[in-house]
Write a protein that holds these residues in place. Structure first.
Motif, short mmCIF file in Angstrom:
data_model
loop_
_atom_site.label_atom_id
_atom_site.label_comp_id
_atom_site.label_asym_id
_atom_site.label_seq_id
_atom_site.Cartn_x
_atom_site.Cartn_y
_atom_site.Cartn_z
N GLY B 187 0.78 -1.24 0.00
CA GLY B 187 0.00 0.00 0.00
C GLY B 187 0.81 1.28 0.00
N LEU B 188 2.13 1.15 -0.09
CA LEU B 188 2.99 2.34 -0.17
C LEU B 188 3.94 2.21 -1.36
CD1 LEU B 188 4.10 2.83 3.56
CD2 LEU B 188 2.32 4.10 2.36
N THR B 189 4.59 3.32 -1.70
CA THR B 189 5.60 3.29 -2.75
C THR B 189 6.84 2.58 -2.22
OG1 THR B 189 4.76 5.41 -3.50
CG2 THR B 189 6.90 4.74 -4.36
N ASP B 190 7.41 1.72 -3.05
CA ASP B 190 8.65 1.02 -2.66
C ASP B 190 9.85 1.87 -3.07
OD1 ASP B 190 10.77 -0.62 -2.25
OD2 ASP B 190 10.05 -2.27 -3.49
N PHE B 191 10.49 2.46 -2.07
CA PHE B 191 11.64 3.34 -2.34
C PHE B 191 12.98 2.62 -2.26
CE2 PHE B 191 8.56 6.66 -0.76
CZ PHE B 191 8.44 7.32 -1.97
N SER B 192 12.96 1.27 -2.16
CA SER B 192 14.22 0.57 -1.91
C SER B 192 15.25 0.77 -3.04
CB SER B 192 13.96 -0.92 -1.67
OG SER B 192 13.32 -1.48 -2.80
N LYS B 193 14.77 0.96 -4.27
CA LYS B 193 15.73 1.17 -5.38
C LYS B 193 15.77 2.64 -5.82
CE LYS B 193 16.04 -3.39 -7.39
NZ LYS B 193 15.01 -4.14 -6.62
N LEU B 194 15.36 3.54 -4.93
CA LEU B 194 15.23 4.95 -5.30
C LEU B 194 16.53 5.56 -5.84
CD1 LEU B 194 13.48 7.52 -5.43
CD2 LEU B 194 14.18 8.01 -3.09
N ALA B 195 17.64 5.33 -5.12
CA ALA B 195 18.91 5.95 -5.51
C ALA B 195 19.29 5.52 -6.93
CB ALA B 195 20.00 5.57 -4.52
N GLU B 196 19.17 4.22 -7.16
CA GLU B 196 19.55 3.66 -8.46
C GLU B 196 18.64 4.20 -9.57
OE1 GLU B 196 19.24 -0.82 -10.27
OE2 GLU B 196 19.46 -0.56 -8.09
N LEU B 197 17.33 4.18 -9.33
CA LEU B 197 16.37 4.61 -10.35
C LEU B 197 16.41 6.11 -10.61
CD1 LEU B 197 13.31 2.35 -9.50
CD2 LEU B 197 14.72 2.22 -11.55
N SER B 198 16.76 6.89 -9.58
CA SER B 198 16.72 8.34 -9.80
C SER B 198 18.01 8.91 -10.40
CB SER B 198 16.36 9.07 -8.51
OG SER B 198 17.27 8.76 -7.49
N GLN B 207 3.04 10.98 -4.75
CA GLN B 207 1.78 11.53 -4.24
C GLN B 207 1.53 11.02 -2.84
OE1 GLN B 207 -1.76 10.93 -6.73
NE2 GLN B 207 -3.00 10.77 -4.87
N SER B 208 1.27 11.97 -1.91
CA SER B 208 0.93 11.58 -0.55
C SER B 208 -0.10 12.54 0.03
CB SER B 208 2.16 11.56 0.35
OG SER B 208 1.82 11.13 1.65
N PRO B 209 -1.23 12.05 0.51
CA PRO B 209 -1.70 10.68 0.54
C PRO B 209 -1.75 10.10 -0.89
CG PRO B 209 -3.20 12.14 1.74
CD PRO B 209 -2.22 13.00 1.06
N ASN B 210 -1.39 8.81 -1.01
CA ASN B 210 -1.36 8.22 -2.34
C ASN B 210 -2.75 7.81 -2.80
OD1 ASN B 210 -1.91 5.68 -1.22
ND2 ASN B 210 0.26 5.14 -1.05
N VAL B 211 -2.83 7.15 -3.94
CA VAL B 211 -4.14 6.84 -4.52
C VAL B 211 -4.97 5.94 -3.61
CG1 VAL B 211 -3.40 4.85 -5.90
CG2 VAL B 211 -5.30 6.29 -6.71
N HIS B 217 5.82 7.21 3.34
CA HIS B 217 6.95 7.46 4.25
C HIS B 217 8.02 8.25 3.51
CE1 HIS B 217 5.73 3.69 6.75
NE2 HIS B 217 4.79 4.60 6.67
N LEU B 218 8.01 9.56 3.68
CA LEU B 218 8.87 10.40 2.84
C LEU B 218 10.06 11.00 3.57
CD1 LEU B 218 5.99 12.22 0.90
CD2 LEU B 218 7.34 10.27 0.15
N ASN B 219 10.18 10.70 4.87
CA ASN B 219 11.32 11.25 5.60
C ASN B 219 12.63 10.77 4.99
OD1 ASN B 219 10.33 13.01 7.51
ND2 ASN B 219 9.65 11.32 8.82
N GLY B 220 13.49 11.72 4.64
CA GLY B 220 14.81 11.34 4.14
C GLY B 220 14.89 11.07 2.65
N GLY B 248 7.16 21.23 2.34
CA GLY B 248 8.28 22.08 2.74
C GLY B 248 9.17 21.38 3.76
N ASN B 249 8.55 20.78 4.79
CA ASN B 249 9.31 20.07 5.82
C ASN B 249 9.98 18.82 5.31
OD1 ASN B 249 8.82 21.79 7.90
ND2 ASN B 249 7.01 20.71 8.64
N LEU B 250 9.38 18.21 4.29
CA LEU B 250 9.91 16.94 3.78
C LEU B 250 11.00 17.17 2.73
CD1 LEU B 250 6.51 15.10 3.58
CD2 LEU B 250 8.43 14.41 5.02
N GLY B 251 11.35 18.43 2.49
CA GLY B 251 12.43 18.73 1.56
C GLY B 251 12.02 18.70 0.10
#
Lengths: 122, 437
Positions: B187-198, B207-211, B217-220, B248-251
């Motif tokens: 039910g959430l976005t999988d950010f485990s490969k974020l560094a590689e994919l971005s 999008q948060s709240p997502n669909v 979980h966007l911290n960091g 703004g707080n989440l960068g």
């Protein structure tokens, strides 16, 4: 430095050559016609451009114009002072350069205009 | 001459002659016959004022007023009475681009107030005078990122509303953009490969709240994204920011979304209003109008459109965006809404939606018809799973006077609860759901 020390592109950019490097700015004619300059969109150090490619933009209160590089090269420095005080170029366009580049083809300099040729185009 | 068309036969002949075409059939011959309307138009003759009123009332009587438990991007929200009373004043409702500062201080001031409130709620530095809607605002955010980074790859969460991503891709169609999805997990976005994919991307869009209504979980993640030289774009539901962390707080570098929840009526899908906000370094990439505050030559406070060199009427083909319009009347409506709610009211309203959603979720699970799809924190929408037939269920609820959940496929049902839904309405709805065979 003054208008006689530099070479020109007909689109109003000047080039001041120092060995294989050169500083780039805009002419007093361009600065005057833009009016009050409020922003420079500057490239990043390390970016490479061909002669006459758009390397950035200048915005005044009444217009926005692209900036063209007089000779091919790689950006080695940008004038950070213009980020907060872009109006410096209005005050003294020849002593407030915009970017410094490392020239990649010195033969290109032969096609640039001297002050007489440039002023004849105005 | 047709009774509803102003052109006489003579007019039509004159126009056809002018372009050198023999007949109307010849004019439309490029459109395949099977696509051309073949029936009779069957438009009745004129009616009197009284007859028209009667006829339209008869047609309107066929409408069913349903109690709404569906959201999916458009919400059944409370509109304070003050809004219509003020926005229907002629100086607002019939004005056309009234932006000359010497005569439009009122309009410019409400835009400035609107901008100030959006910046405060989102925690961003700058926002424009508004966009058409959430999806187009998101598309413009992408264009800003492309222009700022000079890159063409967009990484996006697969849990963005599908209609939003459709619009973004439409805008990207002629710009050769490369879209790379981030998968979903529980039910959430999988950010485990974020560094590689971005890597080499212009932006990462989440999008948060997502669909599913879940809070991502966007911290960091902004650190990871920025380390790759990419921008973090957050699409959000504005009212959720009363309770959850702000872009703004989440960068986030850019925040965008729809403002329909701020008292804008459903009205068959529009007009709505979108917002686009950014951090200062992206100010020059912001499309559309921005209103600023200054002083006139006598030192008096004044409002003006500012930084106009960004805009397409000056930059023409070079402009980052060709949008030169906004939803001014809707921005006024939002400004009045937020002013009348106040900070406390804004939080109370979000609280009502959140509490109602959690209550409905628990009650629906008790019916035995639905099971939880995930255990994430959600806001006013949530997903439950069931093996019931979606069509039968939908029809059954409509007959009982409810617009039920949005079916997302895969046995997933998306419910929404807004501040308008009372505990009695929720209890009644649950009872009706429990009686579904």
């Amino acid at each position: 430095m003054n208008k006689h020390d530099v070479k020109y592109l007909s689109s109003h950019e000047w080039l001041y050559v120092e060995g294989n490097k050169a500083k780039v700015g805009i002419s007093s004619y361009a600065a005057m016609h833009l009016g009050d300059i409020v922003f420079f969109d500057l490239p990043k150090v390390g970016q490479t451009f061909k002669k006459e490619a758009v390397f950035g933009a200048v915005e005044s209160v009444k217009s926005a114009s692209d900036l063209y590089l007089p000779a091919s090269g790689t950006v080695v420095a940008v004038n950070e002072a213009l980020v907060t005080k872009p109006e410096l170029v209005n005050e003294d366009p020849f002593n407030n350069w915009i970017v410094e580049i490392e020239l990649s083809d010195l033969s290109e300099l032969n096609s640039l205009l001297d002050v007489t040729q440039y002023e004849a185009t105005l | 001459m047709h009774k509803y068309l102003p052109h006489t036969e003579g007019d039509i002949k004159q126009m056809l002659d002018a372009i050198g075409v023999g007949s109307l059939d010849e004019l439309f011959e490029k459109i395949p016959k099977k696509l051309q309307y073949q029936g009779k138009y069957d438009v009745p003759n004129q009616l009197s004022d009284l007859e028209v009123t009667k006829l339209l009332n008869e047609i309107a009587a066929n409408n069913k007023t349903l109690t709404i438990f569906r959201g999916y991007g458009a919400y059944d929200v409370y509109t304070p009475s003050i809004i219509k009373a003020l926005t229907s004043r002629q100086e607002f409702i019939t004005s056309y681009t009234p932006y000359q500062p010497e005569v439009s201080q009122g309009t410019l001031q409400y835009i400035f107030e609107y901008q100030s409130m959006i910046c405060e709620i989102t925690g961003m530095d700058v926002t424009n005078a508004s966009m058409y809607d959430g999806p187009t605002a998101t598309a413009e955010a992408i264009l800003m990122a492309i222009s700022h980074t000079g890159k063409k790859k967009i990484v996006y969460s697969s849990l963005i509303h599908p209609r939003t991503i459709e619009v973004v891709k439409t805008y990207g169609h002629y710009r050769d953009l490369d879209f790379v999805p981030l998968p979903e997990k529980d039910g959430l976005t999988d950010f485990s490969k974020l560094a590689e994919l971005s890597k080499d991307s212009a932006a990462v869009l989440v999008q948060s709240p997502n669909v599913y209504g879940n809070i991502e979980h966007l911290n960091g993640i902004s650190d990871t994204i920025h380390a790759e030289g990419s921008l973090f774009i957050m699409n959000t539901e504005i009212t959720s920011l009363a309770l959850f962390n702000t872009p703004g707080n989440l960068g986030a570098d850019i925040a965008c979304g729809d403002l329909q929840s701020l008292g804008v009526p459903l009205s068959f899908g529009g007009a709505y209003i979108g917002f686009l906000a950014a951090k200062t370094p992206l100010l020059r990439k912001m499309p559309g109008r921005i209103c600023g505050i200054t002083t006139d030559q006598d030192g008096k406070r004044a409002f003006v459109l500012t930084l106009q060199a960004r805009e397409q009427h000056i930059r023409r083909a070079k402009a980052n965006s060709n949008i030169c319009s906004n939803q001014s009347l809707m921005a006024l409506s939002v400004a009045i809404y937020l002013s009348s709610m106040g900070k406390e009211g804004f939080i109370d309203l979000a609280r009502l939606s959140l509490d109602g959603a959690y209550y409905l979720e628990a009650e629906l699970v008790k019916t035995g018809l639905f099971t939880k799809s995930n255990n994430q924190t959600h806001y006013k929408e949530f997903v439950l799973e069931s093996k019931i037939d979606p069509k039968d269920f939908d029809t059954y609820l409509i007959e009982k006077g409810y617009l039920g959940p949005q079916y997302l496929g895969d046995g997933k049902y998306l419910f929404a609860v807004t501040e308008k839904r009372t505990k009695d309405e929720i209890d009644q709805f649950v009872k009706v759901v429990g009686e579904f065979k």
